[in-house]
Write a protein that holds these residues in place. Structure first.
Motif, PDB file in Angstrom:
ATOM      1  N   ILE A 196     -48.343 -16.465  11.337  1.00  0.00           N
ATOM      2  CA  ILE A 196     -47.550 -16.265  12.545  1.00  0.00           C
ATOM      3  C   ILE A 196     -48.230 -16.986  13.704  1.00  0.00           C
ATOM      4  O   ILE A 196     -49.408 -16.754  13.987  1.00  0.00           O
ATOM      5  CB  ILE A 196     -47.414 -14.765  12.868  1.00  0.00           C
ATOM      6  N   GLY A 197     -47.495 -17.867  14.333  1.00  0.00           N
ATOM      7  CA  GLY A 197     -48.038 -18.598  15.466  1.00  0.00           C
ATOM      8  C   GLY A 197     -47.042 -18.646  16.598  1.00  0.00           C
ATOM      9  O   GLY A 197     -46.038 -17.919  16.596  1.00  0.00           O
ATOM     10  N   ASN A 226     -44.037 -19.649  18.374  1.00  0.00           N
ATOM     11  CA  ASN A 226     -42.696 -20.201  18.103  1.00  0.00           C
ATOM     12  C   ASN A 226     -42.378 -20.395  16.626  1.00  0.00           C
ATOM     13  O   ASN A 226     -41.399 -21.053  16.311  1.00  0.00           O
ATOM     14  CB  ASN A 226     -42.499 -21.548  18.812  1.00  0.00           C
ATOM     15  N   PHE A 227     -43.179 -19.911  15.714  1.00  0.00           N
ATOM     16  CA  PHE A 227     -42.853 -20.141  14.307  1.00  0.00           C
ATOM     17  C   PHE A 227     -43.521 -19.091  13.410  1.00  0.00           C
ATOM     18  O   PHE A 227     -44.486 -18.432  13.822  1.00  0.00           O
ATOM     19  CB  PHE A 227     -43.323 -21.535  13.856  1.00  0.00           C
ATOM     20  N   THR A 228     -42.963 -18.980  12.218  1.00  0.00           N
ATOM     21  CA  THR A 228     -43.681 -18.306  11.135  1.00  0.00           C
ATOM     22  C   THR A 228     -43.568 -19.191   9.900  1.00  0.00           C
ATOM     23  O   THR A 228     -42.615 -19.967   9.749  1.00  0.00           O
ATOM     24  CB  THR A 228     -43.092 -16.917  10.776  1.00  0.00           C
ATOM     25  N   GLY A 284     -37.355 -20.873  15.835  1.00  0.00           N
ATOM     26  CA  GLY A 284     -36.146 -20.485  16.547  1.00  0.00           C
ATOM     27  C   GLY A 284     -35.257 -19.679  15.627  1.00  0.00           C
ATOM     28  O   GLY A 284     -35.706 -18.734  14.972  1.00  0.00           O
ATOM     29  N   ASN A 285     -33.997 -20.058  15.529  1.00  0.00           N
ATOM     30  CA  ASN A 285     -33.111 -19.334  14.622  1.00  0.00           C
ATOM     31  C   ASN A 285     -32.813 -20.164  13.385  1.00  0.00           C
ATOM     32  O   ASN A 285     -31.783 -19.996  12.757  1.00  0.00           O
ATOM     33  CB  ASN A 285     -31.817 -18.962  15.337  1.00  0.00           C
ATOM     34  N   LEU A 328     -30.954 -18.662  10.600  1.00  0.00           N
ATOM     35  CA  LEU A 328     -31.804 -17.551  10.171  1.00  0.00           C
ATOM     36  C   LEU A 328     -30.956 -16.406   9.631  1.00  0.00           C
ATOM     37  O   LEU A 328     -30.132 -15.841  10.366  1.00  0.00           O
ATOM     38  CB  LEU A 328     -32.643 -17.066  11.354  1.00  0.00           C
ATOM     39  N   ILE A 370     -39.801 -20.730   9.619  1.00  0.00           N
ATOM     40  CA  ILE A 370     -38.802 -20.268  10.581  1.00  0.00           C
ATOM     41  C   ILE A 370     -39.227 -20.719  11.974  1.00  0.00           C
ATOM     42  O   ILE A 370     -40.354 -20.434  12.414  1.00  0.00           O
ATOM     43  CB  ILE A 370     -38.673 -18.730  10.548  1.00  0.00           C
ATOM     44  N   THR A 391     -40.731  -9.882  11.893  1.00  0.00           N
ATOM     45  CA  THR A 391     -40.827 -10.806  10.773  1.00  0.00           C
ATOM     46  C   THR A 391     -41.318 -10.086   9.525  1.00  0.00           C
ATOM     47  O   THR A 391     -41.592  -8.885   9.562  1.00  0.00           O
ATOM     48  CB  THR A 391     -41.746 -11.999  11.147  1.00  0.00           C
TER      49      THR A 391
END
Lengths: 880, 294
Positions: free
Chosen positions: B76-77, B79-81, B134-135, B158, B132, B201
């Protein structure tokens, strides 16, 4: 914790409460600089989540929920920020939140270990990583774990340190008799083997008394916790006709643990060893001993399965009940009914002062009957403020031994056949108590113990004609009864001042031994002193001061100074003129320095000095026949004084990450004695005497070991080495002779699993020993021996395990048959609840085995009759 | 609340035949391609994650990694996973060390450090990366050895699970979790999430709850993930392991992955000589049930 911003912006439309929504909250989440934050907004009623939503890229959120009360709790969360909780009315409204950075720290958690993991002083071995199809019980797997060693007796050590405690799910069910666990708990039931290094089992002493002790804990799988398990085995075989049976019931719950077992066989599987304590924890040391024995064939140093002829039944039960979370009550009872037959030949080369040897050969058959009943009950309360323990132990034995030996000697014209019979009952009862109370800066410690040990022995030897001084033809009889009453007490306090702990103790102990002996069958004219009847006592009253510097992160230093007033007395019922008292002052200082290198290693240096004065060796004027070849008498009326320096150094390295464990230990023991023990040879008979000759001896010993888990084939490599050197003097025909004895050995074990369908272990041990005097320095023989063993396991199909083992034992001291090869084959077929085992033992049908050993300057060769080739079929079952 | 009870009852009804179901194992003929792992030294770091959650995937014994199909990792970072195989990453890390230590060697041990059940075998849940941002969700589908150069990827909006949150709690991996249930793409799921890690998430493609999903399983017990570790720090995020992925669609990728598991030889046009019989084999079926049924 870095701030983590997620933009799951459009994900957020979904909400659990949406279908039932009647109230909508919306608003914005920002930081103090009005920057939007992608927080989670949760609406709670009590503990129930009524709805939730996420702030978008602009920090805007919407949460829909169904109201069931007048007010709700709104919680706003985001990693890196303090959570906000606000109670609001349950009505549509706009709510903005400003979050404060910091405060939220994610807990790091790991619940699954790799093969080995280390956390602090705890090393965890994952059992599944070392287990193969061939491993039935947890003891089989522990042998393969790097850093852990299992001796022939079943004693476990970790990186050179003997294990002091053995727990199951952190409960001390077995109190040292942990062979019951390692031999009976299925490897499939254990998730991990945990090693607690530097473990202080007494909570009240944590951070007060540094400990180097090692504790093992078995962490069970959830399927084995709280479940009743019944394991059984029945088997039969030939030749001779053999049988074996076992039934073991186990339960490991949170409040109660129990192992109850019956085992029996006549197939030489050693089932009594697991009932012996491996730690001697809690047992009282009595100083009296029962010296009479039957001369039996020497142990060949092989596995008992090769040579023991037995008929054994054992019943044991071990139970522990957790009264509350920190208090336990345990109860153990064990009964052994054992008949052991032995047959072999022993040749003794007795060293003579002129450098020559005289030779005695005995062909011996013996039969030992043992009935032993032991019981113990222990209560423990182990809190941070209070430790209380009381342990009651009872041991009763009704043992007897018979033997027949045919003796020949280089100095005899004829052989002698001698019959021996020994009655050897014993009874021991003891109780020990310990209370420790801790406050902020002080600890009060009280120990108390008392016990009684009763051993009435009787040895009958026939015919009496083997003794020149016997006054009858049929038999001579030695009776020897000893009783020891012991009491001990110690109380004191520990005071903490910063990193220093100051200890002050007073202690006292007393032993009173009553001895009555009578040697019947000898002419009083030839042997005037055939009886003893006396009481010998000794006691100490003293004080001990100690100061410790304790820095658990690096160095610990402890200086101990015990000062004792020692009193000894003799009351002789046969000659009151010999009654005497002795009084001494003893100081026995010791210094201990420990240093820890982080998690990876530690070292310790111990320096100590003892001065012991003992009159027990001068109080028995009457001669005692300890066996038919040996008589004991004391001719010196002098206090035996021993002074000893004992210094040790040890270094231990462990790195669980790379599975590397190593240890080195060195010791030097220097002793001065004002008397010497010597042996006079009178025909067959050896007479043990004490002589008034001062002497000195030095003992050096070095041990080293390396264990490494290798990165391929699930393999483990274990290498060890020992070297010892002793220089001293020995009395031979009343003359002191300088002698040197040295011994070295090395061993190697490599366990591998190269493929799914096979595994194996290669073991190899080599040793050399040599003793010589100034007279025969160049001519003394060197005894060389090695043992090599290869175990191969095949798993051709999932249910079948094939085990093939080949072993070679070599010694250079026999003229023929220097190599002794053994082979064993075992087939195991596994069904759901049943395992069939077919064993073919001693495939090469070896019938005799020769072993050669040194003791001082004498050389002993023993030839043992082995069990012939035999086959055994066993059916094992497990019910849960 | 009523909806939660109804959903739970439906889940329990669905669980009834579970005693005859088993977790999906990795027993098909498909194996992963190892030789190209020599390029792992050239792995591209595309980002850095601050939190990593490790999951046991389809574990028979949570304490024994040898029974796991995979150890998944959710990085997990900002803006993203990214969900990938931790077992695979450990193998590549170890291989990089080995290759650096043996620069002149002409051979190398490509899969020596791979852990878990049947480590040589391939299954899409171990050899696909889920990213992932955004969406948008992207699956980078790495294919098994016979078609190792025919890797695919697709992007979809998503997918959202419609969760029903219950009051039941349990502790998973040291975190107190709440239960939530949903039906998604043909399976009923029971998830346990923790609000102590407020991130929406979870493993694989699951998420959308007010906290990280620590444990999730479908009602038949065929697919399960359970968190076994939560770490914070700086974790490199690598680009998909192959240099070439062709664009595709979710349905096409799912169909191919299912066929590869069901009949690897027929799907890839491969013929092998069976060791036990000595006979050629170009078609062999294996039982397989895919996670996404719709």
């Amino acid at each position: 914790m870095n701030r983590i911003i997620l933009t799951f912006a459009l994900l957020l439309a979904a909400g659990a409460g949406e279908l039932f929504a009647s109230i909508v909250l919306h608003g914005r989440v920002t930081d103090h600089e009005n920057e939007p934050l992608p927080a989670i907004v949760t609406v709670l009623s009590g503990t129930a989540i009524k709805g939730y939503g996420y702030a978008d890229d602009e920090g805007r959120y919407t949460v829909s929920f169904e109201a069931t009360s007048d007010s709700v709790l709104v919680k706003v969360s985001l990693i890196g920020f303090d959570a906000i909780e606000r109670k609001v009315a349950a009505k549509p409204q706009t709510l903005d939140f400003v979050m404060n950075e910091g405060g939220f720290v994610l807990r790091e958690v790991s619940v699954v270990a790799d093969k080995i993991t280390q956390r602090g002083d705890t090393i965890s071995y994952r059992v599944g990583a070392y287990q193969s199809e061939n491993d039935r019980v947890i003891g089989d797997v522990i042998k393969k774990m790097p850093g852990l060693e299992v001796s022939e007796s079943g004693q476990i050590s970790f990186n050179g340190k003997t294990v002091k405690n053995f727990y199951i799910e952190d409960m001390d069910l077995l109190e040292g008799r942990y062979g019951i666990a390692t031999n009976n708990i299925s490897a499939n039931d254990v998730a991990s083997v945990q090693v607690y290094q530097n473990h202080q089992p007494v909570r009240a002493l944590k951070d007060w008394i540094p400990s180097e002790d090692v504790t093992i804990n078995l962490k069970l799988k959830s399927s084995a916790r709280g479940a009743y398990t019944l394991n059984g085995m029945a088997g039969g075989g030939y030749k001779p006709a053999m049988w074996a049976a076992e039934a073991v019931a186990m339960y490991f719950g949170k409040r109660w643990q129990s192992i109850t077992a019956y085992k029996g066989n006549n197939s030489a599987d050693n089932i009594t060893a697991e009932l012996n304590s491996k730690t001697n924890a809690g047992e009282m040391s009595f100083f009296n001993n029962a010296p009479l024995s039957v001369i039996s064939a020497a142990s060949p140093g092989l596995s008992g399965k090769r040579y023991m002829h037995n008929r054994t039944n054992t019943v044991s039960t071990n139970n522990i009940l957790s009264i509350d979370t920190l208090s336990t009550l345990s109860l153990s009872v064990a009964y052994i009914d054992d008949i052991l037959s032995g047959e072999g030949m022993t040749t003794t080369d007795q060293y003579m002062p002129d450098g020559a040897y005289r030779n005695i050969t005995q062909r011996i058959t013996t039969k030992d009957y043992a009935h032993t009943l032991t019981g113990s009950s222990t209560f423990k309360k182990n809190t941070d403020a209070l430790y209380a323990e009381n342990s009651l132990r009872v041991n009763a034995g009704w043992n007897r031994s018979n033997g027949v030996s045919l003796t020949t000697a280089s100095f005899m014209d004829n052989s002698e056949t001698v019959r021996q019979s020994l009655d050897n009952p014993s009874f021991t009862i003891s109780d020990k108590a310990n209370v420790i109370i801790t406050s902020d800066d002080n600890i009060w410690d009280l120990n108390f113990g008392a016990g009684l040990n009763h051993k009435p022995q009787a040895l009958v030897v026939s015919p009496a004609t083997i003794f020149a001084d016997a006054d009858r033809l049929d038999q001579v009889e030695q009776r020897y009864t000893t009783d020891d009453l012991r009491a001990e007490a110690q109380t004191g306090a520990h005071h903490k001042a910063g990193k220093f702990v100051i200890d002050g103790f007073v202690f006292g102990n007393i032993d009173i031994e009553r001895v009555a002996t009578d040697l019947d069958g000898f002419s009083p004219a030839a042997m005037p002193m055939l009886k003893n009847d006396y009481t010998f006592g000794k006691g100490n009253l003293g004080a001990e001061a100690a100061i410790s510097y304790i820095n658990n992160e690096s160095m610990n230093v402890t200086l101990t100074l015990p000062l004792a007033y020692n009193v000894q007395w003799l009351r002789d019922r046969l000659d009151t003129g010999r009654d005497r008292n002795w009084n001494y002052i003893n100081l026995t200082p010791s210094l201990k320095i420990g240093y820890t290198f982080g998690r990876k290693g530690w070292m310790a240096l111990n320096l100590s000095f003892f001065r012991m004065r003992d009159n027990s060796g001068r109080v028995a004027p009457g001669i005692v026949m300890t066996d038919y070849l040996s008589f004991r008498e004391y001719l010196v009326d002098k206090t035996m004084v021993d002074k000893t320096y004992y210094n040790t150094f040890e270094y231990h390295y462990s790195n669980a990450l790379i599975q590397l464990f190593g240890n080195v230990s060195l010791s030097w023991l220097r002793s001065w004695h004002n008397t010497m023990t010597g042996y006079d040879y009178d025909g067959l008979v050896t007479v043990r005497n004490v002589y008034d000759i001062a002497n000195k001896s030095d003992n050096f010993q070095a041990n080293a070991g390396i264990n490494k888990g290798l990165g391929f084939w699930e393999s483990t490599l274990k290498i060890g080495a020992v070297y010892s050197l002793r220089t001293s003097q020995q009395l031979i025909d009343a003359r002191p002779v300088d002698y040197t004895a040295q011994y070295w050995s090395s061993n190697l074990l490599l366990a591998v699993t190269p493929a799914d369908w096979m595994g194996g272990a290669l073991g190899f041990a080599y040793g050399e020993s040599r003793s010589h005097t100034v007279v025969n320095a160049s001519a003394a023989p060197t005894v060389r021996h090695y043992t090599g063993r290869l175990d191969l396991n095949f798993f051709p199909i999932r249910r079948l395990v094939v085990n093939v083992a080949v072993e070679d034992n070599y010694t250079n001291m026999t003229a023929i048959a220097r190599h002794a090869w053994f082979g064993d084959i075992k087939l195991t077929y596994k069904m759901r609840r049943f395992d069939w085992e077919l064993e073919l033992n001693n495939v090469f049908n070896r019938r005799e085995f020769t072993r050669v050993t040194y003791s001082d300057m004498n050389i002993y060769r023993s030839v043992t009759r082995l069990r012939e080739r035999n086959v055994m079929l066993k059916l094992r079952y497990s019910l849960r | 609340m009523n909806r939660c009870i109804i959903t739970t009852i439906l889940t329990l009804l669905a669980l009834l035949p579970a005693h005859v179901m088993q977790a999906q194992r990795k027993d098909t003929d498909a194996k992963w391609e190892k030789q190209s792992t020599i390029h792992c030294r050239d792995r591209k770091v595309t980002d850095t994650a601050d939190v990593r959650i490790l999951y046991a995937f389809n574990a028979l014994d949570i304490q024994d990694k040898d029974t796991w199909i995979d150890e998944g990792q959710l990085k997990i970072g900002r803006n993203f996973t990214q969900y990938t195989s931790h077992f695979y990453e450990v193998n590549e890390d170890s291989l990089v060390n080995w290759l650096n230590a043996h620069p002149k060697s002409h051979v190398f041990p490509p899969g020596r450090w791979m852990q878990g059940y049947n480590p040589d075998h391939w299954i899409e849940y171990q050899h696909s990366d889920i990213e992932i941002r955004g969406n948008k969700l992207t699956e980078w589908a790495t294919m098994p050895a016979a078609i190792y150069n025919e890797n695919l990827y697709y992007t979809e909006t998503l997918p959202l699970q419609a969760w029903v949150i219950c009051d039941t709690t349990q502790t998973v991996c040291g975190y107190e979790c709440r239960k939530a249930t949903c039906s998604w793409r043909g399976r009923d799921y029971e998830a346990w999430f923790t609000t102590d890690i407020p991130l929406p998430t979870g493993p694989w493609k699951f998420g959308g709850l007010p906290g990280v999903i620590m444990k999730i399983g479908d009602a038949t017990g065929t697919y399960t993930w359970e968190a076994v570790g939560v770490d914070t720090g700086r974790f490199p995020v690598y680009a998909p392991r192959r240099s070439k992925y062709d664009e595709s669609t979710r349905q096409k990728v799912l169909d191919l992955q299912r066929k590869l598991n069901e009949n690897y030889f027929k799907t890839t046009g491969t013929t092998v000589i069976v060791f036990k019989t000595g006979l050629p084999c170009s078609s062999r079926k294996h039982p397989y049930t895919q996670l996404e049924l719709e």
